[in-house]
Design a protein around this motif. Structure first.
Motif, PDB file in Angstrom:
ATOM      1  N   LEU A  42      70.442  67.009 100.976  1.00  0.00           N
ATOM      2  CA  LEU A  42      71.130  68.287 100.823  1.00  0.00           C
ATOM      3  C   LEU A  42      70.741  68.902  99.488  1.00  0.00           C
ATOM      4  CD1 LEU A  42      73.333  70.359 101.612  1.00  0.00           C
ATOM      5  CD2 LEU A  42      74.995  68.822 100.517  1.00  0.00           C
ATOM      6  N   VAL A  43      70.345  70.158  99.517  1.00  0.00           N
ATOM      7  CA  VAL A  43      69.930  70.848  98.303  1.00  0.00           C
ATOM      8  C   VAL A  43      70.398  72.296  98.377  1.00  0.00           C
ATOM      9  CG1 VAL A  43      67.679  71.494  99.259  1.00  0.00           C
ATOM     10  CG2 VAL A  43      67.948  71.243  96.777  1.00  0.00           C
ATOM     11  N   GLU A  44      70.622  72.887  97.222  1.00  0.00           N
ATOM     12  CA  GLU A  44      71.007  74.294  97.178  1.00  0.00           C
ATOM     13  C   GLU A  44      69.778  75.183  97.365  1.00  0.00           C
ATOM     14  OE1 GLU A  44      74.936  74.049  94.253  1.00  0.00           O
ATOM     15  OE2 GLU A  44      73.094  75.002  93.565  1.00  0.00           O
ATOM     16  N   ALA A  45      70.028  76.376  97.821  1.00  0.00           N
ATOM     17  CA  ALA A  45      68.939  77.335  97.964  1.00  0.00           C
ATOM     18  C   ALA A  45      68.231  77.516  96.618  1.00  0.00           C
ATOM     19  CB  ALA A  45      69.471  78.675  98.454  1.00  0.00           C
ATOM     20  N   GLY A  46      66.913  77.555  96.688  1.00  0.00           N
ATOM     21  CA  GLY A  46      66.104  77.648  95.481  1.00  0.00           C
ATOM     22  C   GLY A  46      65.666  76.309  94.930  1.00  0.00           C
ATOM     23  N   GLY A  47      66.243  75.249  95.451  1.00  0.00           N
ATOM     24  CA  GLY A  47      65.918  73.913  94.985  1.00  0.00           C
ATOM     25  C   GLY A  47      64.663  73.350  95.623  1.00  0.00           C
ATOM     26  N   SER A  48      64.406  72.084  95.316  1.00  0.00           N
ATOM     27  CA  SER A  48      63.190  71.425  95.796  1.00  0.00           C
ATOM     28  C   SER A  48      63.505  70.051  96.359  1.00  0.00           C
ATOM     29  CB  SER A  48      62.188  71.259  94.638  1.00  0.00           C
ATOM     30  OG  SER A  48      61.801  72.506  94.113  1.00  0.00           O
ATOM     31  N   LEU A  49      62.660  69.632  97.271  1.00  0.00           N
ATOM     32  CA  LEU A  49      62.690  68.281  97.808  1.00  0.00           C
ATOM     33  C   LEU A  49      61.255  67.850  98.071  1.00  0.00           C
ATOM     34  CD1 LEU A  49      65.535  68.332 100.512  1.00  0.00           C
ATOM     35  CD2 LEU A  49      65.555  67.005  98.400  1.00  0.00           C
ATOM     36  N   ARG A  50      61.034  66.548  98.055  1.00  0.00           N
ATOM     37  CA  ARG A  50      59.727  66.021  98.445  1.00  0.00           C
ATOM     38  C   ARG A  50      59.925  65.006  99.561  1.00  0.00           C
ATOM     39  NH1 ARG A  50      55.116  62.579  95.168  1.00  0.00           N
ATOM     40  NH2 ARG A  50      56.658  60.919  95.435  1.00  0.00           N
ATOM     41  N   LEU A  51      59.300  65.282 100.671  1.00  0.00           N
ATOM     42  CA  LEU A  51      59.331  64.367 101.809  1.00  0.00           C
ATOM     43  C   LEU A  51      58.119  63.449 101.763  1.00  0.00           C
ATOM     44  CD1 LEU A  51      60.347  66.782 104.710  1.00  0.00           C
ATOM     45  CD2 LEU A  51      61.811  65.592 103.063  1.00  0.00           C
ATOM     46  N   SER A  52      58.340  62.222 102.209  1.00  0.00           N
ATOM     47  CA  SER A  52      57.251  61.250 102.290  1.00  0.00           C
ATOM     48  C   SER A  52      57.110  60.753 103.718  1.00  0.00           C
ATOM     49  CB  SER A  52      57.532  60.047 101.377  1.00  0.00           C
ATOM     50  OG  SER A  52      57.684  60.437 100.043  1.00  0.00           O
ATOM     51  N   CYS A  53      55.882  60.452 104.102  1.00  0.00           N
ATOM     52  CA  CYS A  53      55.606  59.876 105.413  1.00  0.00           C
ATOM     53  C   CYS A  53      54.609  58.747 105.210  1.00  0.00           C
ATOM     54  CB  CYS A  53      55.040  60.927 106.358  1.00  0.00           C
ATOM     55  SG  CYS A  53      54.520  60.253 107.958  1.00  0.00           S
ATOM     56  N   ALA A  54      55.089  57.526 105.354  1.00  0.00           N
ATOM     57  CA  ALA A  54      54.238  56.356 105.188  1.00  0.00           C
ATOM     58  C   ALA A  54      53.700  55.922 106.540  1.00  0.00           C
ATOM     59  CB  ALA A  54      55.029  55.228 104.549  1.00  0.00           C
ATOM     60  N   ALA A  55      52.388  55.781 106.621  1.00  0.00           N
ATOM     61  CA  ALA A  55      51.731  55.399 107.873  1.00  0.00           C
ATOM     62  C   ALA A  55      51.275  53.949 107.812  1.00  0.00           C
ATOM     63  CB  ALA A  55      50.543  56.313 108.142  1.00  0.00           C
ATOM     64  N   SER A  56      51.471  53.244 108.905  1.00  0.00           N
ATOM     65  CA  SER A  56      50.991  51.869 109.010  1.00  0.00           C
ATOM     66  C   SER A  56      50.613  51.598 110.462  1.00  0.00           C
ATOM     67  CB  SER A  56      52.066  50.878 108.554  1.00  0.00           C
ATOM     68  OG  SER A  56      53.205  50.972 109.390  1.00  0.00           O
ATOM     69  N   GLY A  57      49.942  50.483 110.672  1.00  0.00           N
ATOM     70  CA  GLY A  57      49.558  50.139 112.035  1.00  0.00           C
ATOM     71  C   GLY A  57      48.062  50.055 112.205  1.00  0.00           C
ATOM     72  N   ARG A  58      47.682  49.695 113.381  1.00  0.00           N
ATOM     73  CA  ARG A  58      46.279  49.408 113.677  1.00  0.00           C
ATOM     74  C   ARG A  58      45.365  50.595 113.406  1.00  0.00           C
ATOM     75  NH1 ARG A  58      44.074  47.344 119.612  1.00  0.00           N
ATOM     76  NH2 ARG A  58      41.889  47.157 119.038  1.00  0.00           N
ATOM     77  N   TYR A  59      45.776  51.790 113.733  1.00  0.00           N
ATOM     78  CA  TYR A  59      44.912  52.956 113.605  1.00  0.00           C
ATOM     79  C   TYR A  59      45.244  53.823 112.408  1.00  0.00           C
ATOM     80  CZ  TYR A  59      43.585  51.661 118.319  1.00  0.00           C
ATOM     81  OH  TYR A  59      43.141  50.977 119.415  1.00  0.00           O
ATOM     82  N   ALA A  60      46.144  53.343 111.556  1.00  0.00           N
ATOM     83  CA  ALA A  60      46.482  54.130 110.383  1.00  0.00           C
ATOM     84  C   ALA A  60      45.301  54.133 109.426  1.00  0.00           C
ATOM     85  CB  ALA A  60      47.713  53.551 109.693  1.00  0.00           C
ATOM     86  N   SER A  61      44.913  55.297 108.999  1.00  0.00           N
ATOM     87  CA  SER A  61      43.821  55.403 108.042  1.00  0.00           C
ATOM     88  C   SER A  61      44.012  56.671 107.230  1.00  0.00           C
ATOM     89  CB  SER A  61      42.479  55.445 108.753  1.00  0.00           C
ATOM     90  OG  SER A  61      42.254  56.726 109.288  1.00  0.00           O
ATOM     91  N   ASN A  62      43.231  56.778 106.193  1.00  0.00           N
ATOM     92  CA  ASN A  62      43.336  57.945 105.333  1.00  0.00           C
ATOM     93  C   ASN A  62      42.676  59.179 105.936  1.00  0.00           C
ATOM     94  OD1 ASN A  62      44.689  56.652 103.172  1.00  0.00           O
ATOM     95  ND2 ASN A  62      42.778  55.673 102.607  1.00  0.00           N
ATOM     96  N   ASN A  63      42.020  59.016 107.057  1.00  0.00           N
ATOM     97  CA  ASN A  63      41.351  60.144 107.688  1.00  0.00           C
ATOM     98  C   ASN A  63      42.098  60.675 108.899  1.00  0.00           C
ATOM     99  OD1 ASN A  63      39.152  60.101 105.892  1.00  0.00           O
ATOM    100  ND2 ASN A  63      38.234  58.404 107.033  1.00  0.00           N
ATOM    101  N   LEU A  64      43.317  60.193 109.081  1.00  0.00           N
ATOM    102  CA  LEU A  64      44.096  60.692 110.201  1.00  0.00           C
ATOM    103  C   LEU A  64      44.435  62.163 110.018  1.00  0.00           C
ATOM    104  CD1 LEU A  64      46.821  57.960 110.891  1.00  0.00           C
ATOM    105  CD2 LEU A  64      44.878  58.566 112.335  1.00  0.00           C
ATOM    106  N   MET A  65      44.472  62.878 111.112  1.00  0.00           N
ATOM    107  CA  MET A  65      45.051  64.214 111.078  1.00  0.00           C
ATOM    108  C   MET A  65      46.559  64.018 111.149  1.00  0.00           C
ATOM    109  SD  MET A  65      44.371  67.564 113.438  1.00  0.00           S
ATOM    110  CE  MET A  65      45.119  66.930 114.916  1.00  0.00           C
ATOM    111  N   MET A  66      47.256  64.510 110.142  1.00  0.00           N
ATOM    112  CA  MET A  66      48.698  64.345 110.081  1.00  0.00           C
ATOM    113  C   MET A  66      49.367  65.683 109.839  1.00  0.00           C
ATOM    114  SD  MET A  66      48.995  60.802 107.907  1.00  0.00           S
ATOM    115  CE  MET A  66      50.758  60.630 108.207  1.00  0.00           C
ATOM    116  N   ALA A  67      50.625  65.748 110.192  1.00  0.00           N
ATOM    117  CA  ALA A  67      51.325  67.020 110.081  1.00  0.00           C
ATOM    118  C   ALA A  67      52.819  66.791 109.901  1.00  0.00           C
ATOM    119  CB  ALA A  67      51.080  67.867 111.331  1.00  0.00           C
TER     120      ALA A  67
END
Length: 116
Positions: free
Chosen positions: A11-36
């Motif tokens: 929860l953040v006030e209008a005008g504020g900031s947040l940073r979301l993280s998405c950690a990838a793992s598994g057999r096909y996880a790589s740094n060249n994945l197309m992610m969104a």
């Protein structure tokens, strides 16, 4: 297979900031994945927010361009979404997505709530 775990919502006030993280793992996880990042507000469809291609190029939805920024930590196989100047209309569940060929993988989602 790719396993995605999102974190960083809150929860953040209008005008504020947040940073979301998405950690990838598994057999096909790589740094060249197309992610969104996608988001889904109550009663609305899931919309694309931002995408990074295997080449490293990025694209952003018009509604967030200039306020949100993608970055990638290749050593940690983690995708970040820095969200600045947040608005109440940014309130939604944010989902991380990865594409491997024709297969799509999704995280469990993280709630972002922006109060006015």
């Amino acid at each position: 297979q790719v396993h995605l775990v999102e974190s960083g919502g809150g929860l953040v006030e209008a005008g504020g900031s947040l940073r979301l993280s998405c950690a990838a793992s598994g057999r096909y996880a790589s740094n060249n994945l197309m992610m969104a990042w996608y988001r889904q507000a109550p009663g609305k469809q899931r919309d694309l927010v931002a995408r990074v291609y295997g080449t490293g190029s990025t694209m952003y939805a018009d509604s967030v361009r200039g306020r949100f920024t993608l970055s990638r930590d290749r050593a940690k196989n983690t995708l970040y979404l820095q969200m600045n100047s947040l608005k109440p209309e940014d309130t939604a569940v944010y989902y991380c997505n990865a594409a491997v060929g024709s297969a799509l993988y999704w995280g469990q989602g993280t709630q972002v709530t922006v109060s006015s």
